[in-house]
Design an enzyme around this catalytic site. Structure first.
Site, PDB file in Angstrom:
ATOM      1  CE  LYS A 138     -43.120   4.943  14.406  1.00 49.92           C
ATOM      2  NZ  LYS A 138     -43.524   6.099  13.739  1.00 49.92           N
ATOM      3  CE1 TYR A 168     -30.940   8.370  12.365  1.00 50.83           C
ATOM      4  CE2 TYR A 168     -29.431   7.731  10.692  1.00 50.83           C
ATOM      5  CZ  TYR A 168     -30.198   7.269  11.583  1.00 50.83           C
ATOM      6  OH  TYR A 168     -30.864   6.156  11.775  1.00 50.83           O
ATOM      7  CG  ASP A 196     -44.060   5.311  10.178  1.00 48.65           C
ATOM      8  OD1 ASP A 196     -44.328   4.592   9.359  1.00 48.65           O
ATOM      9  OD2 ASP A 196     -44.602   5.139  11.139  1.00 48.65           O
ATOM     10  CG  ASN A 198     -36.979   4.389   5.572  1.00 47.11           C
ATOM     11  OD1 ASN A 198     -38.007   4.002   5.244  1.00 47.11           O
ATOM     12  ND2 ASN A 198     -36.081   3.643   5.901  1.00 47.11           N
TER      13      ASN A 198
HETATM   14  P1  NAP Z   1     -39.425   4.247  13.338  1.00 43.31           P
HETATM   15  O1  NAP Z   1     -40.360   3.505  12.761  1.00 43.31           O
HETATM   16  O2  NAP Z   1     -39.489   5.946  13.107  1.00 43.31           O
HETATM   17  O3  NAP Z   1     -39.617   4.033  15.007  1.00 43.31           O
HETATM   18  C1  NAP Z   1     -38.589   4.950  15.875  1.00 43.31           C
HETATM   19  C2  NAP Z   1     -39.192   4.201  17.087  1.00 43.31           C
HETATM   20  O4  NAP Z   1     -38.496   5.115  18.124  1.00 43.31           O
HETATM   21  C3  NAP Z   1     -40.544   4.724  17.396  1.00 43.31           C
HETATM   22  O5  NAP Z   1     -41.229   3.651  18.091  1.00 43.31           O
HETATM   23  C4  NAP Z   1     -40.570   6.052  18.225  1.00 43.31           C
HETATM   24  O6  NAP Z   1     -41.631   6.364  19.048  1.00 43.31           O
HETATM   25  C5  NAP Z   1     -39.080   5.695  18.984  1.00 43.31           C
HETATM   26  N1  NAP Z   1     -38.698   7.078  19.679  1.00 43.31           N
HETATM   27  C6  NAP Z   1     -38.398   8.076  18.949  1.00 43.31           C
HETATM   28  N2  NAP Z   1     -38.220   9.117  19.845  1.00 43.31           N
HETATM   29  C7  NAP Z   1     -38.148   8.606  21.277  1.00 43.31           C
HETATM   30  C8  NAP Z   1     -38.133   9.024  22.524  1.00 43.31           C
HETATM   31  N3  NAP Z   1     -37.713  10.272  22.685  1.00 43.31           N
HETATM   32  N4  NAP Z   1     -38.218   8.002  23.454  1.00 43.31           N
HETATM   33  C9  NAP Z   1     -38.768   7.016  23.134  1.00 43.31           C
HETATM   34  N5  NAP Z   1     -38.923   6.427  22.087  1.00 43.31           N
HETATM   35  C10 NAP Z   1     -38.932   7.189  20.980  1.00 43.31           C
HETATM   36  O7  NAP Z   1     -37.936   4.153  12.906  1.00 43.31           O
HETATM   37  P2  NAP Z   1     -37.215   2.475  12.720  1.00 43.31           P
HETATM   38  O8  NAP Z   1     -36.770   2.732  11.216  1.00 43.31           O
HETATM   39  O9  NAP Z   1     -37.934   1.463  13.223  1.00 43.31           O
HETATM   40  O10 NAP Z   1     -35.696   3.062  13.719  1.00 43.31           O
HETATM   41  C11 NAP Z   1     -35.444   2.073  14.542  1.00 43.31           C
HETATM   42  C12 NAP Z   1     -33.859   2.302  14.874  1.00 43.31           C
HETATM   43  O11 NAP Z   1     -33.242   1.745  13.939  1.00 43.31           O
HETATM   44  C13 NAP Z   1     -33.594   3.764  15.057  1.00 43.31           C
HETATM   45  O12 NAP Z   1     -32.641   3.735  16.126  1.00 43.31           O
HETATM   46  C14 NAP Z   1     -33.005   4.077  13.687  1.00 43.31           C
HETATM   47  O13 NAP Z   1     -32.117   5.210  13.808  1.00 43.31           O
HETATM   48  C15 NAP Z   1     -32.220   2.671  13.306  1.00 43.31           C
HETATM   49  N6  NAP Z   1     -32.159   2.705  11.915  1.00 43.31           N
HETATM   50  C16 NAP Z   1     -33.026   2.691  10.979  1.00 43.31           C
HETATM   51  C17 NAP Z   1     -32.836   2.146   9.874  1.00 43.31           C
HETATM   52  C18 NAP Z   1     -33.982   2.159   8.688  1.00 43.31           C
HETATM   53  O14 NAP Z   1     -33.722   2.094   7.698  1.00 43.31           O
HETATM   54  N7  NAP Z   1     -35.140   2.288   9.092  1.00 43.31           N
HETATM   55  C19 NAP Z   1     -31.611   2.236   9.215  1.00 43.31           C
HETATM   56  C20 NAP Z   1     -30.314   2.436  10.152  1.00 43.31           C
HETATM   57  C21 NAP Z   1     -30.767   2.528  11.702  1.00 43.31           C
HETATM   58  P3  NAP Z   1     -42.964   7.092  18.339  1.00 43.31           P
HETATM   59  O15 NAP Z   1     -43.837   6.173  17.716  1.00 43.31           O
HETATM   60  O16 NAP Z   1     -43.691   7.568  19.623  1.00 43.31           O
HETATM   61  O17 NAP Z   1     -42.334   8.262  17.513  1.00 43.31           O
END
Ligand code: NAP
Length: 244
Positions: A16, A167, A203, A205
Site C-alpha cells: 500500500k 521516527y 495511512d 499520516n
Molecule cells: P504506509 O502507507 O503506512 O505504508 C507503510 C508500508 O510499510 C506498509 O506496506 C506496511 O505494511 C509496511 N511495513 C511496516 N512495517 C513493516 C515490517 N516490519 N515489515 C514489512 N513491511 C512493513 O506509509 P507510507 O506513507 O506509504 O510510507 C512509506 C515510506 O515512506 C516509509 O518508510 C515512510 O517513513 C516514508 N515517508 C512517508 C512520508 C509520507 O508523508 N507519507 C513522508 C516521508 C517519508 P502493513 O500494511 O502490513 O502495515
C-alpha cells in the site's frame, strides 16, 4: 529463466501507500517488480492488482523484523532471478507512542529503530550479494525530511514541531545507511541514495499529506532508474538535494 535485459526490482512495504505507488510506476516501465509485504493476503492482493493491468508483479513475503522472512526472500529471489537490479527500502513505521525526546515511550523508539533502521539494514545486507550480481544496481532508501539534522535544528522550519525522536532518529540513521554503503560500494556500479518523498497522503499520516502517492513515488522511482553517471550517497527531495 528470466531474460537478462529485464530488470528485477524489490520494493519493501509495497502492499500500500508510497511503496505500492513505486512498484506500480516501476512495473509500468517494464520492470519485473517483487512486492515485499509482511502480510500474505495484503501482499498477494496488491500484486494481483498490478497483474490486473498486465504488469509483471509478484508478492514476496518480507517482514523487516522477522529475519527468517528476509533470508527466505533473498533465497527465493536468488533461485528465481539470480540477481536484483533495484532495491527500494520503503517499508517503515511511525509508532503512535513516539513523541518528543522528553516524553516519548522508549519501547516505541525501539520499535521505530528496529523497523526503520535495523530491519532495513538486515534487508540490505541480505540483498547485497544479489545486487552485486546485477550490471548496475540501485538502492533507494525512503528517508524523510524529518531525518534532517539541519532542519530539526531550525526553529523556523515548517515541520519544526514534528519532533518524533524515534521516527526522526531512525530516518537519520537510515541516512547513514546511504552514505556508508555508497562509500563501501564506490568502486562498483551500485548507487545508493536517500530520498524524502515529501508529505504524501497515506495511512501513515491519516491522509493529511499534501502530495498524491504518484507524486511521492516519482522521486524514489527516478533514483531507482539513475543512469551510470548519476550520483551516489546523496539525500534528495523533489528534483534537488535535501540538507542532511
Ligand atoms: P504506509 O502507507 O503506512 O505504508 C507503510 C508500508 O510499510 C506498509 O506496506 C506496511 O505494511 C509496511 N511495513 C511496516 N512495517 C513493516 C515490517 N516490519 N515489515 C514489512 N513491511 C512493513 O506509509 P507510507 O506513507 O506509504 O510510507 C512509506 C515510506 O515512506 C516509509 O518508510 C515512510 O517513513 C516514508 N515517508 C512517508 C512520508 C509520507 O508523508 N507519507 C513522508 C516521508 C517519508 P502493513 O500494511 O502490513 O502495515
Amino acid at each position: 529463466m528470466q531474460e537478462m535485459s529485464k530488470k528485477i526490482a524489490l520494493v519493501t512495504g509495497a502492499n500500500k501507500g508510497i511503496g505500492l505507488g513505486i512498484a506500480h510506476q516501476l512495473a509500468k516501465r517494464g520492470i519485473t517488480v517483487l512486492l515485499g509485504a509482511r502480510d500474505t493476503a495484503r501482499g498477494e492482493q496488491a500484486a494481483a492488482k498490478l497483474r490486473g493491468e498486465a504488469l509483471d508483479a509478484h508478492f514476496v513475503r518480507l517482514d523487516l523484523v522477522r529475519p527468517e522472512t528476509i533470508e527466505a526472500a533473498a533465497a527465493s529471489i536468488a533461485a528465481q532471478f539470480q540477481r536484483l537490479d533495484i532495491l527500494v527500502n520503503n517499508a517503515g513505521i511511525n509508532d503512535p507512542a513516539d513523541g518528543p525526546p522528553s516524553t516519548a515511550d522508549l519501547n516505541s523508539v525501539k520499535r521505530a529503530m528496529e523497523t526503520n533502521f535495523l530491519g532495513t539494514l538486515a534487508v540490505t545486507q541480505a540483498m547485497l550479494p544479489l545486487l552485486r550480481r546485477a550490471a548496475a544496481a540501485r538502492i533507494v532508501n525512503l528517508s524523510s525530511g524529518l531525518a534532517s539534522l539541519e532542519k530539526n535544528g531550525d526553529p523556523a522550519w515548517d515541520f519544526a514541531s514534528f519532533k518524533l525522536i524515534g521516527y526522526n532518529a531512525s530516518k537519520a540513521a537510515l541516512n547513514m545507511l546511504t552514505v556508508q554503503p555508497a562509500y563501501e560500494l564506490r568502486d562498483t556500479g551500485i548507487k545508493v541514495n536517500s530520498v524524502s518523498p515529501g508529505f504524501v497522503a497515506t495511512d501513515m499520516n491519516e491522509h493529511r499529506g499534501t502530495l498524491t502517492i504518484e507524486e511521492g513515488a516519482a522521486g524514489p522511482v527516478r533514483l531507482a532508474l539513475l543512469p551510470a553517471n548519476g550520483p551516489s550517497g546523496r539525500f534528495f527531495s523533489g528534483d534537488g538535494f535535501h540538507p542532511w
